[in-house]
Every structure is written in C-alpha cells, then in structure tokens.
Enzyme design. Structure first.
Site, PDB file in Angstrom:
ATOM      1  N   HIS A   1       1.092   4.900  -2.525  1.00  0.00           N
ATOM      2  CA  HIS A   1       1.390   6.288  -2.164  1.00  0.00           C
ATOM      3  C   HIS A   1       2.516   6.950  -2.943  1.00  0.00           C
ATOM      4  O   HIS A   1       2.439   8.146  -3.216  1.00  0.00           O
ATOM      5  CB  HIS A   1       1.759   6.383  -0.673  1.00  0.00           C
ATOM      6  CG  HIS A   1       0.568   6.441   0.221  1.00  0.00           C
ATOM      7  ND1 HIS A   1      -0.260   7.533   0.297  1.00  0.00           N
ATOM      8  CD2 HIS A   1       0.056   5.530   1.085  1.00  0.00           C
ATOM      9  CE1 HIS A   1      -1.233   7.302   1.176  1.00  0.00           C
ATOM     10  NE2 HIS A   1      -1.063   6.096   1.662  1.00  0.00           N
TER      11      HIS A   1
ATOM     12  N   SER B   1      -4.405   0.779  -4.610  1.00  0.00           N
ATOM     13  CA  SER B   1      -3.686  -0.405  -4.127  1.00  0.00           C
ATOM     14  C   SER B   1      -4.646  -1.509  -3.686  1.00  0.00           C
ATOM     15  O   SER B   1      -4.214  -2.513  -3.138  1.00  0.00           O
ATOM     16  CB  SER B   1      -2.747  -0.026  -2.971  1.00  0.00           C
ATOM     17  OG  SER B   1      -3.490   0.415  -1.847  1.00  0.00           O
TER      18      SER B   1
ATOM     19  N   GLU C   1      -5.738   9.303   0.490  1.00  0.00           N
ATOM     20  CA  GLU C   1      -6.071   7.885   0.627  1.00  0.00           C
ATOM     21  C   GLU C   1      -7.206   7.432  -0.290  1.00  0.00           C
ATOM     22  O   GLU C   1      -7.124   6.372  -0.898  1.00  0.00           O
ATOM     23  CB  GLU C   1      -6.445   7.549   2.079  1.00  0.00           C
ATOM     24  CG  GLU C   1      -5.322   7.699   3.089  1.00  0.00           C
ATOM     25  CD  GLU C   1      -4.255   6.619   2.982  1.00  0.00           C
ATOM     26  OE1 GLU C   1      -4.354   5.725   2.119  1.00  0.00           O
ATOM     27  OE2 GLU C   1      -3.284   6.691   3.768  1.00  0.00           O
TER      28      GLU C   1
ATOM     29  N   HIS D   1       0.837  -1.203   0.000  1.00  0.00           N
ATOM     30  CA  HIS D   1       0.000   0.000   0.000  1.00  0.00           C
ATOM     31  C   HIS D   1       0.880   1.265   0.000  1.00  0.00           C
ATOM     32  O   HIS D   1       0.628   2.207  -0.765  1.00  0.00           O
ATOM     33  CB  HIS D   1      -0.911  -0.018   1.234  1.00  0.00           C
ATOM     34  CG  HIS D   1      -1.574   1.287   1.499  1.00  0.00           C
ATOM     35  ND1 HIS D   1      -2.690   1.710   0.816  1.00  0.00           N
ATOM     36  CD2 HIS D   1      -1.265   2.282   2.370  1.00  0.00           C
ATOM     37  CE1 HIS D   1      -3.037   2.909   1.256  1.00  0.00           C
ATOM     38  NE2 HIS D   1      -2.193   3.282   2.201  1.00  0.00           N
TER      39      HIS D   1
HETATM   40 FE   LIG Z   1      -2.152   5.065   3.180  1.00  0.00          FE
END
Ligand SMILES: [Fe+2]
Length: 264
Positions: free
Chosen positions: A127, A186, A167, A122
């Site tokens: 990110h 993700s 996010e 993730h």
């Molecule tokens: Fe995150």
C-alpha cells in the site's frame, strides 16, 4: 477491515517502536526477496518507481516511522498502527486525515504463500509506495472523506470501490497491462494470475459498476477493473462519490461471478 482475525497486532512502545522477533524479520525478508524480482513487467512503473523511493530494507521489517517519513516528504501522508480489526468509520477517518491504517503483525511462515488478512507486508510493501503519488494520495483521501459522509448502510458498497482500485486495480500502459493494486503487487500468486490467467474478467473501471460488483476476500478475484492512468483516480477523487453510491444502490448488485461459499 477484516472481521475475524487469528492474529494480534503488535503495539508500538512509547517511542513508537514495534519489536519483532528474528523469525518475523525473516518472514519479511523471504516475502520481499520473492516479490521484488517478480514486479518487472507485472507492476506499473508508478509503483516500481515509488518502491524505489521507499527503499525498504530486505533484512528486517521497517518501522512505521521510517515509512511515514518518506510519505510525509512527498504527500504529507503517514502510516498509523491499528489493531488487526478496524471498523469502517475508523478506517475512513484515518484515510480522510491522510493516515494509512496498518495492521502491524506479520503472517506466520505457515501462511507465507497466502493470507486473507492484511499483514504488515501487505500494508507496507503493497500500500504505502503509491501514497507518494499525488493522484493516488488524493483519491485515497477523498475516498475516506466520502466514507465519513456516507450512510452506514452504504459502507460495504463503498468498500467495493476501494477493493477494485486500491486493492486489486489494474492499469493499461503502453507496455501492456500492469498491476497497481496492493493486494496484487504484494501477492506472488495473484500477480501472475491477475495479468495472465484466462479465468477472470478484466474490464475498464466504471465506478458505479465497481460499486455494484460483489467480491470474495478468500479467493483470487474473478473480476478486475482497469484504469488508463492515475489521472482517472484523481478525477474520481473530485467526483461525486456519494452520488455514485446512491446510483449503484438504485441499480442493485451484480450477480456474483464466483462460487458462493457453502454455509456450514
Ligand atoms: Fe489492503
């Protein structure tokens, strides 16, 4: 920023190298080879182009130093290894210093489909690519700076802005709605759900509105906020985030649009 973790972060050695087992590399392989073909038509072009810049290996978990090297070349950011648990102040401080905190463990095969906590897949896959984009990077840094200035009681409120942008953000493009949030790009399940499901509400991003919106970390989101382009994030970086937090606090929280957790 998870409070409880079943995982233990892996510590880098003196040279910054993190040792993973073959099984763990295999989990990365399975995650990245599942996710990559799903991105076309789902993730925004900025993310897909940034992913090409990152050029992640598919057969092993990349080292943080490799990822940092690419980020440094583009925006001066880097990735910092952190424990699975990290408090708000450490989190804000790292972002303000252009360092993205990355939990270094990878999920177990049993949790390959769904994981509440951020793992290395993730963190890196989700990110880091957009941190090569100046606008996205500027917002992330400004967010960290605002967090350091914010009253402690407002940390949770500020966390919501991060949640609904970095996010779980969506972006409206000429080709249609796309994802840019790390939690979506993700996640094989949420990538489809966020764009196609009839269940969640999708609305334009108004920062104060997002600050007032509660969320749960253990379910697919019931609300997504949409930006028109990354300039919106850049504008946010230069706006009075603390003032917005104060305004949101005055107005109070929105009612949850998800089922409340039962307390045992
Ligand atoms: Fe995150």
């Amino acid at each position: 920023m998870s409070k409880i973790s079943n995982y233990v972060a892996k510590n880098p050695d003196a040279k910054g190298f993190i040792q993973y087992t073959d099984k763990e590399h295999q989990v990365w392989h399975d995650l990245i080879t599942t996710q990559l073909p799903m991105l076309k038509g789902s993730a925004c072009d900025e993310y897909i182009n940034a992913l090409q810049l990152m050029n992640f290996p598919s057969n092993r978990i990349p080292q943080l130093s490799e990822v940092s090297e690419v980020l440094r070349d583009h925006t001066g950011w880097s990735v910092a290894a952190v424990p699975a648990l990290i408090d708000f102040t450490s989190f804000f401080k790292l972002l303000a210093n252009k360092q993205f905190p990355a939990a270094t463990f990878i999920r177990s095969r049993e949790e390959i489909e769904y994981l509440q906590e951020p793992d290395i897949f993730h963190e890196i896959f989700g990110h880091t690519p957009l941190l090569t984009d100046e606008r996205f990077a500027a917002f992330s840094q400004a967010y960290g700076e605002a967090g350091l200035l914010a009253d402690k009681r407002d940390h949770c409120m500020l966390a919501r802005l991060f949640w609904f942008t970095v996010e779980f953000g969506l972006i409206q493009t000429d080709a249609g709605l796309r994802s840019y949030g790390a939690g979506i790009v993700s996640s094989p399940g949420e990538l489809v759900y966020a764009l196609q499901s009839d269940i969640p509400e999708r609305k334009p991003l108004h920062p104060v509105d997002a600050l007032r919106t509660p969320y749960r970390i253990d379910i697919f989101q019931t609300v997504y906020f949409i930006i028109d382009n990354f300039d919106k994030l850049c504008d946010l970086a230069h706006s009075d985030l603390i003032g917005m937090v104060q305004q949101a606090r005055k107005l109070g929280m929105h009612a949850p649009t998800y089922p409340l957790k039962e307390i045992a």
